[in-house]
Scaffold this motif. Structure first.
Motif, PDB file in Angstrom:
ATOM      1  N   PHE A 269      89.713 -17.366   1.039  1.00  0.00           N
ATOM      2  CA  PHE A 269      89.576 -16.398  -0.115  1.00  0.00           C
ATOM      3  C   PHE A 269      90.269 -15.176   0.279  1.00  0.00           C
ATOM      4  O   PHE A 269      90.203 -14.596   1.643  1.00  0.00           O
ATOM      5  CB  PHE A 269      88.159 -16.346  -0.216  1.00  0.00           C
ATOM      6  N   LYS A 270      90.710 -14.373  -0.691  1.00  0.00           N
ATOM      7  CA  LYS A 270      91.336 -13.253  -0.351  1.00  0.00           C
ATOM      8  C   LYS A 270      90.291 -11.980  -0.763  1.00  0.00           C
ATOM      9  O   LYS A 270      90.134 -11.988  -2.060  1.00  0.00           O
ATOM     10  CB  LYS A 270      92.650 -12.882  -1.217  1.00  0.00           C
ATOM     11  N   SER A 272      90.561  -8.913  -1.189  1.00  0.00           N
ATOM     12  CA  SER A 272      91.211  -7.834  -1.889  1.00  0.00           C
ATOM     13  C   SER A 272      90.672  -8.093  -3.439  1.00  0.00           C
ATOM     14  O   SER A 272      91.116  -7.129  -4.226  1.00  0.00           O
ATOM     15  CB  SER A 272      92.663  -7.610  -1.741  1.00  0.00           C
ATOM     16  N   VAL A 273      90.411  -9.429  -3.703  1.00  0.00           N
ATOM     17  CA  VAL A 273      90.185  -9.740  -5.199  1.00  0.00           C
ATOM     18  C   VAL A 273      88.935  -8.873  -5.823  1.00  0.00           C
ATOM     19  O   VAL A 273      88.851  -8.465  -7.049  1.00  0.00           O
ATOM     20  CB  VAL A 273      90.005 -11.218  -5.373  1.00  0.00           C
ATOM     21  N   LEU A 274      88.058  -8.421  -4.581  1.00  0.00           N
ATOM     22  CA  LEU A 274      86.921  -7.754  -5.148  1.00  0.00           C
ATOM     23  C   LEU A 274      86.966  -6.374  -5.068  1.00  0.00           C
ATOM     24  O   LEU A 274      86.191  -5.498  -5.316  1.00  0.00           O
ATOM     25  CB  LEU A 274      85.636  -8.159  -4.512  1.00  0.00           C
ATOM     26  N   SER A 275      88.207  -5.753  -4.700  1.00  0.00           N
ATOM     27  CA  SER A 275      88.382  -4.440  -4.332  1.00  0.00           C
ATOM     28  C   SER A 275      88.373  -3.589  -5.537  1.00  0.00           C
ATOM     29  O   SER A 275      87.830  -2.239  -5.510  1.00  0.00           O
ATOM     30  CB  SER A 275      89.749  -4.142  -3.494  1.00  0.00           C
ATOM     31  N   LYS A 276      88.624  -4.146  -6.780  1.00  0.00           N
ATOM     32  CA  LYS A 276      88.641  -3.317  -7.936  1.00  0.00           C
ATOM     33  C   LYS A 276      87.504  -3.778  -8.937  1.00  0.00           C
ATOM     34  O   LYS A 276      87.535  -3.333 -10.139  1.00  0.00           O
ATOM     35  CB  LYS A 276      89.879  -3.417  -8.729  1.00  0.00           C
ATOM     36  N   SER A 277      86.599  -4.436  -8.464  1.00  0.00           N
ATOM     37  CA  SER A 277      85.522  -4.847  -9.116  1.00  0.00           C
ATOM     38  C   SER A 277      84.225  -4.212  -8.960  1.00  0.00           C
ATOM     39  O   SER A 277      84.227  -3.091  -8.242  1.00  0.00           O
ATOM     40  CB  SER A 277      85.126  -6.444  -8.832  1.00  0.00           C
ATOM     41  N   ARG A 310      92.108 -23.667  -1.015  1.00  0.00           N
ATOM     42  CA  ARG A 310      92.119 -22.783  -2.027  1.00  0.00           C
ATOM     43  C   ARG A 310      90.881 -22.908  -2.809  1.00  0.00           C
ATOM     44  O   ARG A 310      90.209 -23.901  -3.130  1.00  0.00           O
ATOM     45  CB  ARG A 310      93.298 -23.329  -2.928  1.00  0.00           C
TER      46      ARG A 310
END
Length: 394
Positions: A269-270, A272-277, A310
């Motif tokens: 899991f990355k 950074s995917v949640l950084s703009k949520s 993944r």
């Protein structure tokens, strides 16, 4: 057979030593910016070419000659490595200028530029700094990097070689699914990493320091007051305290997992995917990236089999029959229900078991083993059959 690692220690430099370190950093920063300038002009500066230019510059410039040639050469060597990585590493840009106000001091010395004398670090040009020896060095260091953090504390990072820690072989396997409400959900509830909320507990104190910064902040272009700098330091100390707590929790948890399991299947899991949520703040507090890095690095050093799976469709797949749900689960829906076989389980626990089954099959994606019924002899099959020891329980 040994491994090359870094051992970091706190330094206690006096006022004279701090001035000498800052002066050395300014000379190294000047050389870095000059190398960046030549690269932007199309000069193609290699390390050998920059070394010759440094020798010529030191011969005619007393300011450069007053500093350590070892530290200056190491700065040019670091620049050369950074420039090469910009061509070979995906996503790595060209080296940029180092601004005096925004770049933290960092200088590096090889064995020709430092030595350890009576528990002190003696640098070139007569700079001696006391070291807080929190643990013994496993071997003589080959280089040292001296840097200052955002709180103004100085550290020395020694490059040493140590013997690889022998970790006894362990049985069992475990799957790890990352989340926010629970930082790490595993196939065995005993090894879950709960959400501690260290930053959340410091939120009130941090908000107070930030409001103090806002009141004391001067207009752009004017030097900030000592009161503003003090409030800024207080806010940075609060953030760093929470980060250290998260790092400690992650290290303790990773060691428990690695000591008890031979196969570790980790969701790739990355964070950074949640950084703009809308969950950006809580995701940062959960420190998924820190826990993931500690688990993967410690597992590989211990000789465990670490498989990165993944995350695509792991939540939508049933761990019992590997059928995929037709409708995407809402975030508030925490229970997974399979309409094909009737299996029901915690959403994250089901995903962790799917990740483990994928790794046991020798794959890294759910799509590779979809609709393939796991054998009863596998760990996932044993878990479904009611054998708790297969998931790493003792």
């Amino acid at each position: 057979m040994g491994e090359v690692v870094r051992y970091t220690y706190r330094l206690r430099p006096g006022a004279t030593a701090q001035r000498a370190l800052i002066a050395e950093w300014n000379r190294c920063r000047f050389l870095w910016n000059e190398a960046v300038h030549q690269q932007k002009l199309g000069g193609k500066p290699s390390f050998s070419k920059l070394s010759r230019l440094l020798t010529e510059a030191r011969a005619r410039n007393t300011w450069l000659r007053a500093g350590s040639q070892v530290a200056q050469q190491q700065m040019l060597r670091t620049y050369g490595q950074s420039l090469n990585h910009s061509f070979t590493v995906k996503g790595r840009g060209r080296p940029g200028y180092k601004a005096r106000k925004t770049t933290r001091p960092s200088v590096e010395y090889t064995t020709r530029g430092f030595r350890l004398v009576d528990g002190r670090l003696a640098l070139a040009k007569g700079v001696t700094i006391p070291v807080v020896w929190s643990r013994e060095l496993p071997s003589l260091p080959t280089s040292v990097r001296i840097y200052r953090d955002n709180l103004g504390h100085w550290y020395a990072s020694f490059v040493v070689r140590r013997e690889i820690e022998r970790v006894p072989d362990a049985g069992g396997a475990i799957g790890v699914d990352w989340g926010v409400a629970t930082t790490a959900t595993t196939t065995d509830p005993e090894f879950d990493l709960p959400y501690r909320g260290h930053r959340r507990r410091c939120a009130a104190e941090l908000a107070k320091a930030q409001r103090k910064m806002a009141r004391r902040r001067r207009p752009k272009g004017k030097a900030q007051s000592k009161g503003y700098l003090l409030a800024k330091r207080q806010a940075a100390a609060i953030r760093k305290k929470a980060a250290r707590q998260n790092l400690h929790e992650a290290r303790v948890w990773a060691r428990r997992v690695v000591d008890r399991h031979q196969l570790i299947a980790v969701e790739d899991f990355k964070p950074s995917v949640l950084s703009k949520s809308t969950m950006a703040r809580k995701a940062a507090d959960a420190a998924v990236g820190t826990a993931k890095r500690e688990l993967v690095e410690r597992g590989r050093r211990a000789g465990r089999k670490v498989v990165m799976v993944r995350p695509a469709n792991t939540t939508m797949t049933c761990s019992n029959c590997f059928a995929r749900a037709k409708q995407q689960l809402e975030l508030a829906e925490r229970t997974f229900r399979c309409h094909a076989c009737g299996h029901s389980d915690n959403r994250d626990r089901n995903a962790a078991r799917v990740i483990l089954t994928v790794a046991e099959r020798g794959h890294t994606s759910v799509d590779d083993v979809r609709h393939v019924q796991p054998s009863s002899g596998s760990v996932a099959g044993a878990v479904r059959a009611g054998n708790p020891t297969a998931s790493g329980n003792r």
